[in-house]
Motif scaffolding. Structure first.
Motif, PDB file in Angstrom:
ATOM      1  N   UNK A  75      17.844   6.146 -31.595  1.00 58.01           N
ATOM      2  CA  UNK A  75      17.506   5.764 -30.112  1.00 58.01           C
ATOM      3  C   UNK A  75      18.903   5.974 -29.327  1.00 58.01           C
ATOM      4  N   UNK A  76      19.963   6.373 -30.090  1.00 57.94           N
ATOM      5  CA  UNK A  76      21.181   6.895 -29.247  1.00 57.94           C
ATOM      6  C   UNK A  76      21.321   8.195 -29.230  1.00 57.94           C
ATOM      7  N   UNK A  77      20.225   8.791 -29.308  1.00 61.37           N
ATOM      8  CA  UNK A  77      20.168  10.467 -29.241  1.00 61.37           C
ATOM      9  C   UNK A  77      19.396  10.800 -28.110  1.00 61.37           C
ATOM     10  N   UNK A  78      19.732  11.939 -27.430  1.00 63.11           N
ATOM     11  CA  UNK A  78      18.766  12.381 -26.276  1.00 63.11           C
ATOM     12  C   UNK A  78      18.067  13.838 -26.823  1.00 63.11           C
ATOM     13  N   UNK A  79      16.930  14.023 -26.458  1.00 63.22           N
ATOM     14  CA  UNK A  79      16.251  15.158 -26.973  1.00 63.22           C
ATOM     15  C   UNK A  79      15.342  15.734 -25.721  1.00 63.22           C
ATOM     16  N   UNK A  80      14.899  16.865 -25.648  1.00 61.13           N
ATOM     17  CA  UNK A  80      14.165  17.232 -24.707  1.00 61.13           C
ATOM     18  C   UNK A  80      13.085  18.371 -24.963  1.00 61.13           C
ATOM     19  N   UNK A  81      12.020  18.524 -24.047  1.00 63.64           N
ATOM     20  CA  UNK A  81      10.980  19.541 -24.138  1.00 63.64           C
ATOM     21  C   UNK A  81      11.081  20.256 -22.863  1.00 63.64           C
ATOM     22  N   UNK A  82      10.543  21.443 -22.707  1.00 69.23           N
ATOM     23  CA  UNK A  82      10.738  22.005 -21.382  1.00 69.23           C
ATOM     24  C   UNK A  82       9.760  23.013 -21.534  1.00 69.23           C
ATOM     25  N   UNK A  83       9.522  23.883 -20.120  1.00 65.81           N
ATOM     26  CA  UNK A  83       8.840  24.820 -20.056  1.00 65.81           C
ATOM     27  C   UNK A  83       9.543  26.034 -18.836  1.00 65.81           C
ATOM     28  N   UNK A  84      11.016  25.971 -19.162  1.00 66.05           N
ATOM     29  CA  UNK A  84      11.680  26.769 -18.456  1.00 66.05           C
ATOM     30  C   UNK A  84      12.760  27.853 -19.318  1.00 66.05           C
ATOM     31  N   UNK A  85      11.844  28.438 -20.402  1.00 69.58           N
ATOM     32  CA  UNK A  85      12.764  29.367 -21.213  1.00 69.58           C
ATOM     33  C   UNK A  85      13.066  30.422 -20.370  1.00 69.58           C
ATOM     34  N   UNK A  86      12.508  30.735 -19.670  1.00 71.78           N
ATOM     35  CA  UNK A  86      13.199  31.880 -18.561  1.00 71.78           C
ATOM     36  C   UNK A  86      14.335  31.736 -18.302  1.00 71.78           C
ATOM     37  N   UNK A  87      14.745  30.198 -17.800  1.00 69.14           N
ATOM     38  CA  UNK A  87      15.913  29.880 -17.273  1.00 69.14           C
ATOM     39  C   UNK A  87      16.904  29.797 -18.344  1.00 69.14           C
ATOM     40  N   UNK A  88      16.564  28.835 -19.376  1.00 73.67           N
ATOM     41  CA  UNK A  88      17.425  28.336 -20.385  1.00 73.67           C
ATOM     42  C   UNK A  88      17.823  29.183 -21.647  1.00 73.67           C
ATOM     43  N   UNK A  89      16.724  30.109 -21.793  1.00 73.10           N
ATOM     44  CA  UNK A  89      16.726  31.126 -22.725  1.00 73.10           C
ATOM     45  C   UNK A  89      17.072  30.530 -24.340  1.00 73.10           C
ATOM     46  N   UNK A  90      16.536  29.411 -24.410  1.00 76.17           N
ATOM     47  CA  UNK A  90      16.507  28.811 -25.621  1.00 76.17           C
ATOM     48  C   UNK A  90      15.683  27.628 -25.884  1.00 76.17           C
ATOM     49  N   UNK A  91      15.324  27.397 -27.260  1.00 73.51           N
ATOM     50  CA  UNK A  91      14.472  26.284 -27.401  1.00 73.51           C
ATOM     51  C   UNK A  91      13.573  27.055 -28.556  1.00 73.51           C
ATOM     52  N   UNK A  92      12.646  25.922 -29.073  1.00 72.86           N
ATOM     53  CA  UNK A  92      11.749  26.733 -30.216  1.00 72.86           C
ATOM     54  C   UNK A  92      10.392  26.434 -29.650  1.00 72.86           C
ATOM     55  N   UNK A  93       9.935  27.524 -29.706  1.00 73.83           N
ATOM     56  CA  UNK A  93       8.574  27.685 -29.008  1.00 73.83           C
ATOM     57  C   UNK A  93       7.559  26.560 -29.778  1.00 73.83           C
ATOM     58  N   UNK A  94       6.710  25.739 -28.935  1.00 73.98           N
ATOM     59  CA  UNK A  94       5.778  25.093 -29.568  1.00 73.98           C
ATOM     60  C   UNK A  94       4.247  25.464 -29.155  1.00 73.98           C
ATOM     61  N   UNK A  95       4.454  26.810 -28.523  1.00 73.04           N
ATOM     62  CA  UNK A  95       2.948  27.228 -27.868  1.00 73.04           C
ATOM     63  C   UNK A  95       2.752  26.546 -26.586  1.00 73.04           C
ATOM     64  N   UNK A  96       1.726  27.250 -25.808  1.00 73.97           N
ATOM     65  CA  UNK A  96       1.458  26.787 -24.510  1.00 73.97           C
ATOM     66  C   UNK A  96       2.589  26.814 -23.550  1.00 73.97           C
ATOM     67  N   UNK A  97       3.587  27.653 -23.748  1.00 73.96           N
ATOM     68  CA  UNK A  97       4.497  27.660 -22.897  1.00 73.96           C
ATOM     69  C   UNK A  97       5.579  26.641 -23.001  1.00 73.96           C
ATOM     70  N   UNK A  98       5.414  25.558 -24.013  1.00 76.03           N
ATOM     71  CA  UNK A  98       6.279  24.422 -24.080  1.00 76.03           C
ATOM     72  C   UNK A  98       7.358  24.660 -25.140  1.00 76.03           C
ATOM     73  N   UNK A  99       8.800  24.343 -24.953  1.00 77.97           N
ATOM     74  CA  UNK A  99       9.870  24.456 -25.944  1.00 77.97           C
ATOM     75  C   UNK A  99      10.347  23.399 -26.170  1.00 77.97           C
ATOM     76  N   UNK A 100      10.769  23.318 -27.393  1.00 82.53           N
ATOM     77  CA  UNK A 100      11.788  22.086 -27.753  1.00 82.53           C
ATOM     78  C   UNK A 100      13.154  22.395 -27.827  1.00 82.53           C
ATOM     79  N   UNK A 101      13.818  21.512 -27.360  1.00 79.82           N
ATOM     80  CA  UNK A 101      15.275  21.700 -27.171  1.00 79.82           C
ATOM     81  C   UNK A 101      15.962  22.847 -26.729  1.00 79.82           C
ATOM     82  N   UNK A 102      17.098  23.217 -27.003  1.00 80.18           N
ATOM     83  CA  UNK A 102      17.785  24.327 -26.392  1.00 80.18           C
ATOM     84  C   UNK A 102      19.274  23.876 -26.121  1.00 80.18           C
TER      85      UNK A 102
END
Length: 188
Positions: A75-102
């Protein structure tokens, strides 16, 4: 078993209605990693924290984004999911346009420039984790129901228990009545 769906990356784990573990009462968890060797990692989607991202990150006042408790691990760590790969150009694809991290440095620049909106990303404190085989045992005990087909916007929603109810109803008529169960069976 409560249902026979198999957990996989991008599955939703939906807690059974009377789960006693306070970390997972009425929880909806997005699975980001699931394999026999490493186990399972996911994030509770519907447990908002009382602080925002800017409150836990020094020198980042532009980070006016809600935080959620991703789970009881690290709980001292920060994580994120997103649907903005077109802006961030990073993350692991989970499908349905959702990405993990970056790339977090790139994300900070995008946030400072106002290029990322709250409906495009979700931040978590900590995560939920299961050792190899642990989640399978919990599934045999009917602690969770699995959804592999859902609208991707559910992962970025902010609506606590209503998100749990929405996830249950999305499983179909066989499960929809469960959404009306009280949290405590003594209240019935």
């Amino acid at each position: 078993m409560f249902n026979k769906n198999i957990p996989q990356i991008a599955s939703l784990l939906i807690s059974e209605p009377f789960m006693l573990d306070p970390n997972f009462q009425r929880a909806v968890i997005l699975l980001c990693e699931h394999n026999a060797e490493d186990g399972t990692i996911g994030y509770v989607l519907n447990q908002p924290a009382s602080v925002q991202l800017k409150d836990v990150m020094d020198g980042f006042p532009e980070a006016d984004f809600p935080l959620f408790f991703g789970g009881p691990v690290a709980q001292e760590s920060i994580h994120f999911i997103h649907k903005c790969y077109d802006k961030l150009h990073s993350g692991i694809g989970l499908g349905n346009g959702i990405y993990w991290g970056g790339n977090f440095e790139s994300l900070q620049i995008l946030i400072r420039n106002g290029d990322i909106q709250q409906d495009e990303i979700k931040f978590f404190i900590g995560y939920s984790g299961w050792s190899p085989g642990q989640l399978d045992d919990e599934l045999k005990e009917n602690a969770w129901v699995i959804s592999n087909h859902y609208h991707p916007d559910i992962t970025l929603g902010n609506d606590g228990e209503n998100l749990w109810k929405e996830a249950i109803v999305s499983l179909g008529p066989k499960y929809a009545h469960v959404a009306n169960f009280p949290q405590n069976p003594m209240w019935n």
